[in-house]
Design a protein around this motif. Structure first.
Motif, mmCIF file in Angstrom:
data_model
loop_
_atom_site.group_PDB
_atom_site.id
_atom_site.type_symbol
_atom_site.label_atom_id
_atom_site.label_comp_id
_atom_site.label_asym_id
_atom_site.label_seq_id
_atom_site.Cartn_x
_atom_site.Cartn_y
_atom_site.Cartn_z
ATOM 1 N N ARG A 160 1.103 -1.192 -0.238
ATOM 2 C CA ARG A 160 0.151 0.448 -0.005
ATOM 3 C C ARG A 160 0.618 1.366 0.063
ATOM 4 O O ARG A 160 0.520 2.085 -0.165
ATOM 5 N N ARG A 176 -3.918 13.939 -2.293
ATOM 6 C CA ARG A 176 -3.836 14.333 -0.798
ATOM 7 C C ARG A 176 -5.304 14.227 -0.984
ATOM 8 O O ARG A 176 -5.676 14.184 0.182
ATOM 9 N N GLY A 179 -5.917 11.366 1.124
ATOM 10 C CA GLY A 179 -5.085 11.762 2.663
ATOM 11 C C GLY A 179 -4.261 11.171 2.401
ATOM 12 O O GLY A 179 -3.384 10.505 3.436
ATOM 13 N N ARG C 48 -13.252 23.663 -2.329
ATOM 14 C CA ARG C 48 -11.429 23.316 -2.217
ATOM 15 C C ARG C 48 -11.606 24.167 -1.053
ATOM 16 O O ARG C 48 -10.530 23.853 -0.552
ATOM 17 N N CYS C 51 -11.099 21.844 1.451
ATOM 18 C CA CYS C 51 -10.180 21.099 2.099
ATOM 19 C C CYS C 51 -8.804 21.652 1.802
ATOM 20 O O CYS C 51 -8.048 20.368 1.545
ATOM 21 N N MET C 53 -7.499 23.540 -0.718
ATOM 22 C CA MET C 53 -6.888 23.245 -1.746
ATOM 23 C C MET C 53 -6.552 24.448 -1.966
ATOM 24 O O MET C 53 -6.079 24.455 -2.823
ATOM 25 N N THR C 72 -4.470 20.004 3.510
ATOM 26 C CA THR C 72 -6.093 18.476 2.666
ATOM 27 C C THR C 72 -5.898 17.427 3.088
ATOM 28 O O THR C 72 -7.068 16.827 3.592
ATOM 29 N N GLU C 73 -4.606 16.579 3.407
ATOM 30 C CA GLU C 73 -4.662 15.028 3.685
ATOM 31 C C GLU C 73 -5.448 15.390 5.344
ATOM 32 O O GLU C 73 -6.143 14.402 5.729
ATOM 33 N N VAL C 76 -8.694 15.257 4.916
ATOM 34 C CA VAL C 76 -9.849 13.491 4.815
ATOM 35 C C VAL C 76 -9.663 12.268 5.050
ATOM 36 O O VAL C 76 -10.493 11.539 5.906
ATOM 37 N N ARG C 77 -9.057 13.088 6.382
ATOM 38 C CA ARG C 77 -7.863 11.862 6.742
ATOM 39 C C ARG C 77 -8.939 11.450 8.441
ATOM 40 O O ARG C 77 -9.623 11.244 9.023
ATOM 41 N N HIS C 82 -13.681 13.961 -1.077
ATOM 42 C CA HIS C 82 -13.734 15.171 -2.281
ATOM 43 C C HIS C 82 -13.540 14.634 -3.464
ATOM 44 O O HIS C 82 -12.884 14.243 -3.585
ATOM 45 N N SER C 103 -9.321 3.925 -0.108
ATOM 46 C CA SER C 103 -9.193 3.641 1.259
ATOM 47 C C SER C 103 -7.672 3.611 1.829
ATOM 48 O O SER C 103 -7.472 2.796 2.886
ATOM 49 N N ILE C 104 -6.720 4.426 1.299
ATOM 50 C CA ILE C 104 -5.754 4.311 2.316
ATOM 51 C C ILE C 104 -4.963 4.692 2.811
ATOM 52 O O ILE C 104 -4.198 4.125 3.984
ATOM 53 N N THR C 105 -6.393 5.528 3.866
ATOM 54 C CA THR C 105 -5.887 5.742 5.152
ATOM 55 C C THR C 105 -6.325 4.976 5.926
ATOM 56 O O THR C 105 -6.486 4.999 6.970
ATOM 57 N N ARG C 106 -6.978 4.081 5.580
ATOM 58 C CA ARG C 106 -7.768 3.180 6.580
ATOM 59 C C ARG C 106 -6.414 1.526 6.876
ATOM 60 O O ARG C 106 -6.078 1.436 6.219
#
Lengths: 291, 314, 237
Positions: A160, A176, A179, C48, C51, C53, C72-73, C76-77, C82, C103-106
């Motif tokens: 990942r 971004r 996340g 924007r 978030c 941006m 922004t990150e 989102v987290r 968005h 789903s990269i933050t999960r």
């Protein structure tokens, strides 16, 4: 015929080094869109660190791994400290800072370990093999590089984190929005590039001897390989590096005078020819220009 | 305009008066300063005014230096005549190099010229050329004396000669950049496609600028060969290109008088860096370069122009 | 209902040009809020700005916590997905990889697998295309992918920027039907910017009208339908 085969094989062996440098250059180019002119000096510095560890009696492979780890950390730090403030700065600022890093590492290495030529051991020895086609070190270079490339491939395609790094390079704004901490991905790219350079330096040092200017010429070949493969393609960079290695060796053998004395000029001509006739390289994507 | 005129006049008077007050070595250093300033001015025409990067100007400097040295050594031509010769040769080479450069932008051009700089010492050492270039040994040049029985030491004479060349080239460059041509160069730097659509012949201007820039640097190289009395391949490596680029950045992008400030920087800061730490001069130099980019990315030119703005708004 | 997102005095600018000058609005928990307005009114900029941006100031409170200073990150987290104009899919990566990135933050591996399957039931065409590069998808499929990718975050709040833009009416209908399903069957809240006001008002429970960077009207969809002037300007009949 046998000479030809031998020259091609030993060209492939040095080509692996160019491939590593090309890959390191592409790694950073994809992350920030600039060419790291200090890549060679960073690799040389890493190799000196390995030399120092060996001189202190650390076993070869332990020193090898430790050097890679240290180089990775140093690469991350350089990005965080030096390049993060430059985000979005014009190309000229980047070029000047790359050049400054080049001077710092070159001079730093010369200051700490002086400018005399040092021999660097090979863990594979120099015995010839395959009917004297290759020596053991050259074969070892090829194997080491292949192992590293496979590991990198698995990292980028199966993990990942690798996926996140690819996403950050391909489209930072969208990255971004899911996340991804893009700044850290760029720093990781620097770490990887620095680690790959360290491998290249440690593998080439037994052949061309260790001194602060060791990698300047090698880097030029690395650039040639990266440009040939297309700066946007890691696979292309590796193939390009190998091709450059073979071309260099064949020219050195078969073209009188010019081939052996003008090796760097060959790399230069290659770069210019590719840039003029096929700027996107063999594997790269052409990028449309916005007005 | 008056501030600039006054400054130029004061500079010229000081420059004329100074050799009488200083030692031969300092005169020699000031001569080198002016030589570097000419080279930096040349690079600034290309990079600053026209937006083309070059890490390869050490190559043009080398070609200028070797042209002068070979003409004097092999053909016995007077040193004065080697200056225009070096300029012409470098103009031709630069003009030709400008064609492939047309297809390259930004980083790519930096890369191609980086290759040129790295390869140049190797080309100069090439065996078939050894008869002219002297191979690794290089070529020695006689130091000229002051002509017409002028009461000057040869260091002083070379200083005045270089000063004359600098002033001439500066005036030419100034006229160039304030003319229609200069505006075309700036337009190309800002937006080549828009410039093209306004009817500016972008290819021609870019290649000509490359030629002119190379000619300036070549003349500087020729002067350098005469003043140092020696040329050798390894003095024209990649680091020399870097030095010129640093001079441009320090002096200020697209600001001609900055050439003097940039030249002073590249001449004296390495000494200063050596004072800080003897073996680490290169590293100190590098750190200074990084700090400069952070603190004053537009160089001395940026500071001067904002100072002038403040003065005028009063 | 309570407010999930509440915005007060939001301003944003590009360079010297100020685009938003003090926008106030709220999005209710589980609700669908729509922002309407002409081109250049500042709708996209509002999303924007939420978030991070664009450069912004003002108070933005999500779930009781201020988020106006987050990157922004960071936003989102906290569960804000968005779907930008232009869709923002990763063209060179495959459909599968795009969903994984959503789903990269999960951290919950099993939940991610389930959510991929759930997206495929909403958008069966994506399952057929899962190994293809996103750039090879049609416009409608890319919009579906963008929505699916946003869902992969398991968001509290979805910001949808012109989801109907450039799509065939059939596809638009399909996508809005899925928004309705999502809104009715999950707890997700939505903030939609839309040119197609009639369509958006059918879905929304609250609407704001933006004009040159200011909110000029706030009310229920029926208030717009019943006001002759607003109806003529925004619904065109």
């Amino acid at each position: 015929m046998e000479l030809l085969l031998q020259q091609i094989l030993s060209g492939l062996a040095t080509g692996t080094i160019y491939a590593c440098m090309a890959l390191a250059v592409v790694m950073i180019y994809q992350a920030i869109g600039h060419l790291n002119f200090a890549q060679g000096e960073m690799a040389t510095f890493s190799t000196f660190v390995a030399w120092q560890l060996l001189a202190w009696g650390v076993p070869y492979w332990a020193a090898f791994v430790l050097t890679i780890a240290l180089s990775f950390v140093a690469g991350v730090l350089i990005e965080r400290v030096v390049f993060r403030p430059l985000h979005g700065a014009p190309a000229l600022s980047h070029i000047v800072v790359f050049i400054a890093l080049l001077a710092i590492f070159n001079n730093g290495a010369g200051f700490i370990w002086d400018f005399t030529i040092k021999s660097f051991p090979s863990p594979f020895g120099q015995t010839t093999m395959f009917g004297s086609m290759l020596n053991a070190h050259q074969a070892g270079m090829i194997v080491c590089t292949l192992v590293m490339l496979v590991l990198l491939y698995l990292f980028f395609s199966r993990t990942r984190l690798g996926l996140a790094m690819r996403a950050a390079a391909a489209n930072p704004e969208s990255a971004r929005l899911v996340g991804i901490r893009v700044g850290w991905m760029i720093a990781l790219g620097w770490g990887l590039a620095s680690a790959i350079g360290a491998v290249a330096g440690m593998l080439i040092a037994p052949i061309i001897f260790l001194e602060p200017n060791m990698m300047l010429g090698v880097l030029l070949y690395g650039f040639a390989g990266a440009v040939l493969g297309g700066l946007t393609s890691p696979v292309g960079a590796v193939v390009g590096g190998l091709v450059v290695g073979v071309v260099e060796n064949l020219a050195g053998t078969y073209v009188p005078v010019v081939g052996s004395e003008l090796k760097l000029t060959i790399a230069l001509s290659l770069i210019i020819l590719v840039l003029i006739f096929k700027p996107s390289g063999l594997f790269g994507r052409a990028v449309a220009k916005r007005v | 305009m008056t501030i600039e005129r006054t400054t130029a006049l004061v500079f010229l008077i000081c420059a004329l008066a100074v050799p009488a007050m200083i030692s031969g070595f300092v005169t020699f250093q000031l001569t080198m300063l002016l030589i570097y300033a000419i080279a930096i001015m040349g690079l600034n025409l290309l990079t600053g005014f026209n937006g083309q990067f070059s890490l390869g100007h050490s190559a043009f400097y080398a070609i200028g230096a070797y042209t002068a040295a070979i003409l004097m050594d092999q053909f016995g031509i007077g040193y004065i005549w080697t200056l225009p010769a070096a300029g012409l040769v470098c103009f031709a080479v630069g003009f030709l190099f400008g064609f492939p450069a047309l297809r390259l932008e930004g980083t790519y051009l930096a890369l191609a010229t980086f290759g040129l700089a790295v390869a140049t010492p190797q080309i100069l050492k090439l065996t078939p050329l050894e008869h002219w270039t002297g191979g690794v040994q290089g070529v020695f040049v006689m130091k000229p004396n002051a002509p017409f029985g002028l009461p000057l030491t040869s260091d002083q004479w070379l200083y005045y000669l270089t000063l004359a060349a600098f002033v001439l080239l500066y005036v030419l460059a100034k006229n160039l950049v304030t003319s229609r041509t200069g505006r075309a160069l700036l337009a190309i730097r800002e937006n080549p496609i828009a410039a093209q659509s306004m009817g500016i012949n972008v290819s021609l201007y870019k290649t000509l600028t490359f030629g002119v820039s190379a000619a300036y640097t070549g003349i500087a190289g020729a002067l350098g060969a005469i003043v140092i009395q020696f040329v050798a391949p390894d003095s024209f490596g990649f680091m020399l290109s870097v030095t010129f680029l640093v001079g441009v950045v320090v002096g200020g992008i697209a600001w001609l008088p900055g050439a003097i400030i940039g030249a002073a920087f590249i001449l004296f800061v390495p000494n200063f860096a050596e004072d800080i730490s003897k073996g680490l001069s290169g590293a100190v130099y590098g750190i200074i370069m990084i700090l400069l980019i952070y603190v004053m990315p537009s160089g001395a030119g940026g500071i001067v122009s904002s100072a002038l703005r403040v003065l005028r708004s009063r | 209902m309570t407010a999930l997102l509440s915005v007060k005095g939001l301003t944003a600018s590009y360079g010297d040009g100020q685009v938003l000058s003090g926008v106030d609005f709220e999005v209710q928990r589980g609700g669908v809020t729509v922002l309407l307005g002409a081109n250049g009114a500042g709708k996209t900029t509002t999303l924007r700005a939420l978030c991070g941006m664009v450069r912004r100031s003002g108070d933005i409170v999500l779930d009781g916590a201020p988020i106006q200073n987050l990157s922004t990150e960071g936003v989102v987290r906290l569960g804000v997905a968005h779907v930008p104009d232009g869709r923002g899919t990763f063209a060179q990566l495959t459909v599968d990889e795009n969903l994984q990135l959503g789903s990269i933050t999960r951290r919950d591996r099993r939940g991610i697998g389930e959510d991929v399957e759930r997206c495929f039931t909403y958008f069966p065409v994506l399952k057929e295309r899962r190994g293809q590069q996103a750039g090879t998808l049609s416009g409608g499929e890319q919009q579906m992918l963008a929505v699916a990718r946003a869902l992969m975050l398991r968001p509290k709040l979805m910001l949808l920027d012109e989801p109907s833009f450039g799509l065939a009416p059939m596809i638009v209908k399909q996508i809005f039907a899925i928004f309705r399903t999502l809104s009715e069957s999950t707890s997700v809240s939505m903030l939609i910017v839309e040119q197609n006001a009639a369509l958006a008002l059918e879905l929304a429970d609250h609407a704001y009208l933006l004009e040159t960077g200011r909110v000029v009207f706030s009310g229920r969809p029926d208030d717009i339908r019943n006001d002759p002037t607003l109806r003529r300007s925004y619904l065109g009949y």
